[in-house]
Scaffold this motif. Structure first.
Motif, PDB file in Angstrom:
ATOM      1  N   LEU A  73      42.418  34.157  36.929  1.00  0.00           N
ATOM      2  CA  LEU A  73      41.735  35.758  36.946  1.00  0.00           C
ATOM      3  C   LEU A  73      42.319  36.325  35.698  1.00  0.00           C
ATOM      4  O   LEU A  73      41.602  37.045  34.930  1.00  0.00           O
ATOM      5  N   LEU A  74      43.691  36.356  35.511  1.00  0.00           N
ATOM      6  CA  LEU A  74      44.221  36.976  34.254  1.00  0.00           C
ATOM      7  C   LEU A  74      43.622  36.494  33.173  1.00  0.00           C
ATOM      8  O   LEU A  74      42.999  37.349  32.158  1.00  0.00           O
ATOM      9  N   ASP A  75      43.563  35.198  32.850  1.00  0.00           N
ATOM     10  CA  ASP A  75      42.967  34.833  31.427  1.00  0.00           C
ATOM     11  C   ASP A  75      41.252  34.826  31.636  1.00  0.00           C
ATOM     12  O   ASP A  75      40.801  35.178  30.393  1.00  0.00           O
ATOM     13  N   ALA A  76      40.829  34.755  32.481  1.00  0.00           N
ATOM     14  CA  ALA A  76      39.253  35.174  32.638  1.00  0.00           C
ATOM     15  C   ALA A  76      38.985  36.513  32.229  1.00  0.00           C
ATOM     16  O   ALA A  76      38.325  36.908  31.167  1.00  0.00           O
ATOM     17  N   MET A  77      39.722  37.408  32.619  1.00  0.00           N
ATOM     18  CA  MET A  77      39.756  38.970  32.291  1.00  0.00           C
ATOM     19  C   MET A  77      39.880  39.039  31.078  1.00  0.00           C
ATOM     20  O   MET A  77      39.183  39.752  30.111  1.00  0.00           O
ATOM     21  N   ASP A  91      53.434  34.822  33.318  1.00  0.00           N
ATOM     22  CA  ASP A  91      52.430  33.861  33.708  1.00  0.00           C
ATOM     23  C   ASP A  91      52.579  32.967  34.883  1.00  0.00           C
ATOM     24  O   ASP A  91      52.365  31.925  35.176  1.00  0.00           O
ATOM     25  N   ARG A  92      53.659  33.243  35.752  1.00  0.00           N
ATOM     26  CA  ARG A  92      54.052  32.736  37.041  1.00  0.00           C
ATOM     27  C   ARG A  92      54.505  33.593  38.124  1.00  0.00           C
ATOM     28  O   ARG A  92      55.255  33.555  39.059  1.00  0.00           O
ATOM     29  N   GLY A  93      53.726  34.887  38.404  1.00  0.00           N
ATOM     30  CA  GLY A  93      54.041  35.531  39.516  1.00  0.00           C
ATOM     31  C   GLY A  93      55.448  36.211  39.556  1.00  0.00           C
ATOM     32  O   GLY A  93      55.949  36.216  40.722  1.00  0.00           O
ATOM     33  N   LYS A 105      44.242  45.767  47.137  1.00  0.00           N
ATOM     34  CA  LYS A 105      45.735  45.482  47.472  1.00  0.00           C
ATOM     35  C   LYS A 105      46.158  45.079  45.794  1.00  0.00           C
ATOM     36  O   LYS A 105      45.438  44.124  45.430  1.00  0.00           O
ATOM     37  N   THR A 106      47.353  45.106  45.694  1.00  0.00           N
ATOM     38  CA  THR A 106      47.929  44.787  44.589  1.00  0.00           C
ATOM     39  C   THR A 106      48.191  43.219  44.546  1.00  0.00           C
ATOM     40  O   THR A 106      48.562  42.621  45.648  1.00  0.00           O
ATOM     41  N   VAL A 107      47.829  42.508  43.343  1.00  0.00           N
ATOM     42  CA  VAL A 107      47.913  41.121  43.374  1.00  0.00           C
ATOM     43  C   VAL A 107      48.384  40.779  41.740  1.00  0.00           C
ATOM     44  O   VAL A 107      48.289  41.458  40.794  1.00  0.00           O
ATOM     45  N   TYR A 108      48.982  39.679  41.715  1.00  0.00           N
ATOM     46  CA  TYR A 108      49.327  38.966  40.406  1.00  0.00           C
ATOM     47  C   TYR A 108      48.215  38.225  39.971  1.00  0.00           C
ATOM     48  O   TYR A 108      47.669  37.290  40.205  1.00  0.00           O
ATOM     49  N   ALA A 109      47.644  38.758  38.674  1.00  0.00           N
ATOM     50  CA  ALA A 109      46.109  38.017  38.433  1.00  0.00           C
ATOM     51  C   ALA A 109      46.593  36.866  37.836  1.00  0.00           C
ATOM     52  O   ALA A 109      45.754  36.022  37.868  1.00  0.00           O
ATOM     53  N   ALA A 117      38.788  34.312  42.885  1.00  0.00           N
ATOM     54  CA  ALA A 117      38.365  35.865  43.129  1.00  0.00           C
ATOM     55  C   ALA A 117      37.127  36.195  43.206  1.00  0.00           C
ATOM     56  O   ALA A 117      36.921  37.414  43.300  1.00  0.00           O
ATOM     57  N   GLN A 118      36.265  35.099  43.345  1.00  0.00           N
ATOM     58  CA  GLN A 118      34.542  35.353  43.568  1.00  0.00           C
ATOM     59  C   GLN A 118      34.595  36.088  44.837  1.00  0.00           C
ATOM     60  O   GLN A 118      35.061  35.714  45.874  1.00  0.00           O
TER      61      GLN A 118
END
Ligand code: FES
Ligand code: FES
Length: 205
Positions: A73-77, A91-93, A105-109, A117-118
């Motif tokens: 999700l992070l790289d997509a964004m 890059d590893r939570g 809710k907070t998440v690590y993208a 994430a869809q």
């Protein structure tokens, strides 16, 4: 059993050596959807990697792109939707620099695949603060030197805002606990302590 024997002994019919062989073959497979390869004398079906049409709900807007199904999700964004507020640091939570809200809710993208994430509502720092005007929380960070290089700051702000929205009566100690999933490599924790004291004044136990 020696360490070498243990490494090479079959578990569930596949030894560590076989597993590494299969991994090597998988890495060499071209970009096709399904391939059958031979590994350790057995046919192995390899799925992907391949691209898929991925639609994400980002800050209230549907955004679509053809993405490798392994993209986070992070790289997509960052790479496809021009949302660079969430940062890639570990890059590893582990550090929280990529923190976003998923269904509030907070998440690590960095630890979620874009395809997974869809259908979820993703809110980034850009969505939380769409104007140039700083709110109380952002002001507190600036005024109390709670940032230096700024790489961790968007993640901290998203996590802090989410925590305070859900715990409006939290005291400073609780607020700090609420931010325990975020790290600052510049060590601005003294400034963050001041932010916590300021925003929770008169609250908590
Ligand atoms: S970049 Fe995602 S947790 Fe560090
Ligand atoms: S301000 Fe640099 S990592 Fe936190």
């Amino acid at each position: 059993m020696s360490e070498k024997d243990e490494k090479d002994s079959p578990r569930n019919g596949v030894s560590r050596r076989d597993f590494l062989k299969i991994g090597g073959i998988v890495a060499a497979v071209p970009l096709v959807s399904t391939t059958v390869v031979e590994a350790a004398g057995e046919p192995v079906e390899v799925h992907g990697p391949y691209k898929a049409k991925v639609t994400l709900n980002l800050n209230g807007k549907a955004r679509t792109a053809e993405l490798d199904t392994r993209v986070t999700l992070l790289d997509a964004m960052r790479d496809h939707f021009d949302l660079t507020g969430a940062k890639r640091v570990c890059d590893r939570g582990a550090c929280g620099a990529c923190t976003v809200l998923m269904d509030d809710k907070t998440v690590y993208a960095c630890s979620i695949l874009a395809i997974d994430a869809q259908g979820r509502k993703i809110t980034t720092i850009e969505g939380l603060y769409p104007t140039e005007t700083l709110d109380t929380l952002q002001h507190a960070f600036v005024e109390n030197d709670a940032q230096q290089c700024g790489f961790c700051t968007p993640g901290f702000i998203v996590a802090a805002k989410s925590y305070l929205d859900h715990h409006p009566q939290a005291g400073a100690a609780d607020f700090k606990t609420g931010l325990s999933g975020n790290l600052c490599r510049c060590g601005t924790y003294k400034g963050m302590q001041l932010v916590a004291d300021l925003l929770t004044k008169g609250k908590g136990a």
